[in-house]
Design a protein around this motif. Structure first.
Motif, PDB file in Angstrom:
ATOM      1  N   ASN A  94      -8.463  -3.745   2.336  1.00  0.00           N
ATOM      2  CA  ASN A  94      -7.171  -3.229   2.764  1.00  0.00           C
ATOM      3  C   ASN A  94      -7.021  -3.246   4.279  1.00  0.00           C
ATOM      4  N   ASP A 110      -0.938   2.245   6.768  1.00  0.00           N
ATOM      5  CA  ASP A 110      -1.605   3.472   7.212  1.00  0.00           C
ATOM      6  C   ASP A 110      -1.725   3.539   8.730  1.00  0.00           C
ATOM      7  N   SER A 118      -2.509   1.874   0.391  1.00  0.00           N
ATOM      8  CA  SER A 118      -2.491   1.592  -1.044  1.00  0.00           C
ATOM      9  C   SER A 118      -1.221   0.894  -1.516  1.00  0.00           C
ATOM     10  N   SER A 119      -0.290   0.632  -0.620  1.00  0.00           N
ATOM     11  CA  SER A 119       0.950  -0.023  -1.013  1.00  0.00           C
ATOM     12  C   SER A 119       0.673  -1.454  -1.459  1.00  0.00           C
TER      13      SER A 119
END
Length: 130
Positions: free
Chosen positions: A3, A36, A67-68
């Motif tokens: 991520n 984030d 987490s998108s």
């Protein structure tokens, strides 16, 4: 981490201040997204006996996607738009997620669009399996 997207912005024959300015503009746009964080990475101090700044480290950003599911696509869309508005300069970008690297320098808009599409697709599939 999957991520995290590392971005390295460079421009041939550019002064460190110019690369830092371009990096700030890109960072500001990325911060408006559903990510984030977007951190400017420092290359540290210049080695003893040198005065030059490592221009490649001036243009380094770390985007924490969170987490998108659409964050990477949003980031790539902003980068493409940002690059398209650079009529006075021709920056090169080095994107890295994990071991996957995408380098964009002298390419047509269609080539950039296709490279970004493939990059996002690879990571969308990788994220779907976790």
């Amino acid at each position: 981490m999957e991520n995290e997207l590392h971005i390295l912005l460079t421009e041939e024959d550019a002064e460190a201040e110019r690369v830092a300015e371009l990096t700030r503009y890109l960072r500001d746009e990325l911060l408006d997204l559903d990510v984030d964080d977007v951190t400017t990475l420092s290359g540290g101090e210049a080695p003893p006996g040198t005065r030059a700044v490592d221009v490649t480290q001036v243009g380094a950003l770390l985007v924490t996607l969170g987490s998108s599911a659409t964050a990477l696509n949003q980031v790539v869309t902003v980068i493409r738009s940002w690059m398209g508005r650079r009529t006075d300069t021709h920056p090169s970008l080095h994107l890295r997620m994990g071991d996957d690297v995408l380098e964009v320098s002298e390419a047509t808009d269609d080539q950039v669009a296709e490279a970004f599409r493939i990059f996002v697709e690879r990571h969308s599939r990788a994220g779907a399996g976790t």
